[in-house]
Design a protein around this motif. Structure first.
Motif, PDB file in Angstrom:
ATOM      1  N   UNK A 205       0.816  -1.223   0.000  1.00 56.70           N
ATOM      2  CA  UNK A 205       0.000   0.000   0.000  1.00 56.70           C
ATOM      3  C   UNK A 205       0.843   1.264   0.000  1.00 56.70           C
ATOM      4  N   UNK A 206       2.137   1.088   0.095  1.00 55.35           N
ATOM      5  CA  UNK A 206       3.019   2.244   0.206  1.00 55.35           C
ATOM      6  C   UNK A 206       3.217   2.893  -1.161  1.00 55.35           C
ATOM      7  N   UNK A 207       3.005   4.191  -1.247  1.00 55.23           N
ATOM      8  CA  UNK A 207       3.221   4.904  -2.511  1.00 55.23           C
ATOM      9  C   UNK A 207       4.708   5.081  -2.731  1.00 55.23           C
ATOM     10  N   UNK A 208       5.133   4.791  -3.942  1.00 59.76           N
ATOM     11  CA  UNK A 208       6.550   4.906  -4.282  1.00 59.76           C
ATOM     12  C   UNK A 208       6.635   5.179  -5.773  1.00 59.76           C
ATOM     13  N   UNK A 209       7.479   6.107  -6.157  1.00 56.45           N
ATOM     14  CA  UNK A 209       7.617   6.402  -7.579  1.00 56.45           C
ATOM     15  C   UNK A 209       8.126   5.177  -8.305  1.00 56.45           C
TER      16      UNK A 209
ATOM     17  N   UNK B  61      -7.693 -14.681   3.643  1.00 53.05           N
ATOM     18  CA  UNK B  61      -7.341 -14.695   5.070  1.00 53.05           C
ATOM     19  C   UNK B  61      -6.955 -13.312   5.584  1.00 53.05           C
ATOM     20  N   UNK B  62      -6.936 -12.331   4.715  1.00 53.68           N
ATOM     21  CA  UNK B  62      -6.614 -10.957   5.088  1.00 53.68           C
ATOM     22  C   UNK B  62      -7.919 -10.247   5.469  1.00 53.68           C
ATOM     23  N   UNK B  63      -7.903  -9.371   6.492  1.00 54.33           N
ATOM     24  CA  UNK B  63      -9.127  -8.624   6.838  1.00 54.33           C
ATOM     25  C   UNK B  63      -9.737  -7.953   5.607  1.00 54.33           C
TER      26      UNK B  63
ATOM     27  N   UNK C 285      -8.233  -3.018  -0.212  1.00 56.96           N
ATOM     28  CA  UNK C 285      -7.175  -2.053  -0.512  1.00 56.96           C
ATOM     29  C   UNK C 285      -6.069  -2.695  -1.342  1.00 56.96           C
ATOM     30  N   UNK C 286      -5.731  -3.943  -1.027  1.00 58.99           N
ATOM     31  CA  UNK C 286      -4.720  -4.656  -1.808  1.00 58.99           C
ATOM     32  C   UNK C 286      -5.173  -4.841  -3.257  1.00 58.99           C
ATOM     33  N   UNK C 287      -6.410  -5.196  -3.430  1.00 54.13           N
ATOM     34  CA  UNK C 287      -6.923  -5.403  -4.793  1.00 54.13           C
ATOM     35  C   UNK C 287      -6.891  -4.104  -5.593  1.00 54.13           C
ATOM     36  N   UNK C 288      -7.207  -2.986  -4.935  1.00 56.55           N
ATOM     37  CA  UNK C 288      -7.163  -1.693  -5.624  1.00 56.55           C
ATOM     38  C   UNK C 288      -5.728  -1.321  -5.976  1.00 56.55           C
ATOM     39  N   UNK C 289      -4.800  -1.695  -5.123  1.00 58.28           N
ATOM     40  CA  UNK C 289      -3.407  -1.291  -5.314  1.00 58.28           C
ATOM     41  C   UNK C 289      -2.666  -2.177  -6.309  1.00 58.28           C
ATOM     42  N   UNK C 290      -3.086  -3.438  -6.423  1.00 56.77           N
ATOM     43  CA  UNK C 290      -2.348  -4.420  -7.236  1.00 56.77           C
ATOM     44  C   UNK C 290      -3.293  -5.075  -8.239  1.00 56.77           C
TER      45      UNK C 290
ATOM     46  N   UNK D  78      -2.814 -15.277  -3.701  1.00 57.99           N
ATOM     47  CA  UNK D  78      -1.959 -15.167  -2.534  1.00 57.99           C
ATOM     48  C   UNK D  78      -1.322 -13.783  -2.590  1.00 57.99           C
ATOM     49  N   UNK D  79      -1.085 -13.169  -1.439  1.00 62.57           N
ATOM     50  CA  UNK D  79      -0.619 -11.781  -1.481  1.00 62.57           C
ATOM     51  C   UNK D  79       0.795 -11.664  -2.041  1.00 62.57           C
ATOM     52  N   UNK D  80       1.537 -12.774  -2.120  1.00 64.39           N
ATOM     53  CA  UNK D  80       2.877 -12.643  -2.710  1.00 64.39           C
ATOM     54  C   UNK D  80       2.808 -12.197  -4.162  1.00 64.39           C
ATOM     55  N   UNK D  81       1.670 -12.424  -4.835  1.00 62.03           N
ATOM     56  CA  UNK D  81       1.495 -11.945  -6.207  1.00 62.03           C
ATOM     57  C   UNK D  81       1.632 -10.432  -6.243  1.00 62.03           C
ATOM     58  N   UNK D  82       1.044  -9.760  -5.260  1.00 62.82           N
ATOM     59  CA  UNK D  82       1.152  -8.306  -5.188  1.00 62.82           C
ATOM     60  C   UNK D  82       2.572  -7.840  -4.952  1.00 62.82           C
ATOM     61  N   UNK D  83       3.334  -8.590  -4.162  1.00 63.07           N
ATOM     62  CA  UNK D  83       4.739  -8.232  -3.928  1.00 63.07           C
ATOM     63  C   UNK D  83       5.536  -8.301  -5.228  1.00 63.07           C
ATOM     64  N   UNK D  84       5.255  -9.315  -6.050  1.00 63.13           N
ATOM     65  CA  UNK D  84       5.908  -9.372  -7.358  1.00 63.13           C
ATOM     66  C   UNK D  84       5.562  -8.136  -8.183  1.00 63.13           C
TER      67      UNK D  84
END
Length: 476
Positions: A54-58, A76-78, A84-89, A97-103
């Protein structure tokens, strides 16, 4: 020293993890001779608390992104954070799995020619929830390395994570390395492997602890990426470059699945006098293919479709109307009937009026090995059977190719294996098979393929197929 304050950025969600990391790094820097007064400022600039997703970064700010992202199913995430994760990624579709967003976040932060290296579960390379990530990589990045480590204790704690090390660059796709490890792979062999990747020009390496192959490029598209030994992946990639897909409009070759009814107990019968004769369509079933020679066991589809592909008018077929009305309560409860109440007696799939007469190769959905069987025409396949029809192929020659371990290798690389090693020979996997142009196969090889198919000799079919594909052998 302070010039280094912005050189590294590490982020963790939990405050105590951040504190422990800061303390550890501070001690290492001081032991290395850094000024103790300035170390605190540097380390606090390096190691931050926050939510990476969720952190904004250029964008395009990092030379390297390295990590072991967390494995947490999105459900399993609240709920608020999940939204918010879906909107961001954008790549976090379905039951990801949330690791997809990390990629995704890591990749979009790379400078030109920057590299991301993660050790992470490799399920995203094949599962449905990884489709968006595969699409992102295929369109904008270069998959440089996939080092599979399923049998290796890659972490301090023993976990069942199907780990792999992947290296992905922000550049157009170049050559790629596919590698697999054996249980005894350790840090010493990791250094040896890393040296091979950078200093050797060899196409293949096979040691007691790892084996690897260089590919001209990675597999394109967002479909499931293949899973096989590095040598076999290299073979599949080579064949993909040289030959056309099995399903091809130019040859009139098509892969499909038989009819799904939504109520087999009503729509399938072995009674030849159940309804009007022209409403009974001879139906091929898996049991008709068991011996490798098509032997019809007398099943019919109670067919509600006419020769133009329209539902028949039941008033013109009193026996059919009476039969369907006796079973109306069951037929009307089906989802497809609820959606279209006036068409309550339809099967889920339309019947293709031209398919029955066509010769076709039939392939049962679930088998230990590939099992093509020739229906010379006259029967319509059930939905547990997949079929191949062609305007130009001699189906016995094509059947020989399909019977071979070369064709099976394509399916095995892409299909999800069930318990006991059973493969799914579904259309999506059959469409991955590459085939030579029939006109380019010499007559003796065609004859060998045809004969092997008729004799159900997989070994002979494989030997002939290797010649047809221009291969010396089939890699393990």
């Amino acid at each position: 020293m302070l010039e280094a304050a912005s050189a590294i950025e590490a982020i963790d969600l939990l405050a105590h993890n951040v504190q422990q990391a800061q303390q550890l790094v501070s001690r290492l820097l001081i032991d290395d001779g850094w000024n103790a007064i300035e170390v605190d400022k540097v380390v606090q600039g390096w190691i931050l608390q926050g939510d990476y997703l969720l952190r904004s970064r250029s964008s395009e700010s990092a030379d390297f992104v390295v990590g072991n992202p967390p494995y947490i199913r999105l459900e399993d995430v609240p709920e608020v954070r999940m939204a918010a994760y879906r909107r961001s990624c954008n790549t976090m579709g379905g039951r990801a799995d949330i690791y997809v967003g990390f990629y995704e976040k890591g990749l979009v932060s790379l400078k030109s020619d920057g590299k991301l290296a993660f050790i992470c579960a490799d399920r995203w390379m094949r599962n449905q929830y990884g489709r968006g990530l595969r699409q992102l990589i295929a369109r904008q990045y270069s998959m440089d390395l996939a080092l599979i480590m399923h049998d290796v204790d890659a972490f301090e704690d023993q976990v069942s994570a199907y780990p792999a090390i992947t290296v992905i660059s922000n550049r157009t796709q170049g050559t790629a390395i596919a590698a697999d490890t054996r249980r005894s792979f350790s840090s010493a062999q990791a250094h040896e492997f890393a040296s091979w990747t950078t200093s050797s020009n060899d196409q293949y390496v096979d040691t007691e602890t790892y084996h690897a192959a260089r590919l001209p490029h990675w597999f394109a598209g967002d479909d499931s990426w293949p899973s096989a030994s590095p040598a076999r992946l290299a073979m599949l990639e080579e064949l993909s470059q040289r030959y056309q897909l099995l399903e091809d409009r130019r040859t009139g070759t098509r892969v499909g699945i038989g009819v799904a009814t939504g109520a087999d107990k009503i729509f399938i019968t072995d009674r030849a006098d159940l309804v009007e004769t022209d409403r009974l369509l001879p139906l091929s079933m898996v049991r008709d293919t068991k011996t490798g020679i098509f032997e019809w066991n007398g099943s019919y589809l109670v067919n509600p479709w006419d020769s133009a592909g329209n539902l028949v008018d039941l008033t013109n077929y009193p026996r059919l109307a009476s039969y369907f009305k006796r079973h109306a309560s069951v037929l009307r409860k089906r989802h497809i009937a609820i959606k279209q109440p006036s068409r309550w007696y339809k099967t889920i799939d339309k019947v293709d009026p031209h398919l029955t007469a066509q010769p076709k190769l039939l392939l049962p959905d679930m088998k230990m090995t590939i099992h093509p069987v020739l229906d010379e025409g006259g029967y319509y396949p059930h939905h547990n059977l997949y079929f191949i029809v062609s305007d130009s192929w001699d189906l016995r020659v094509l059947g020989g190719l399909m019977l071979s371990k070369v064709a099976e290798a394509f399916v095995e690389a892409y299909a999800v294996k069930m318990r006991g090693g059973t493969l799914r020979f579904q259309a999506q996997y059959l469409r991955k098979i590459r085939v030579p142009n029939q006109d380019d196969i010499d007559e003796s090889t065609c004859n060998a393929l045809r004969e092997a198919f008729e004799k159900r000799d997989s070994s002979a079919a494989t030997e002939a197929a290797l010649r047809a594909y221009g291969l010396d052998h089939l890699p393990d």
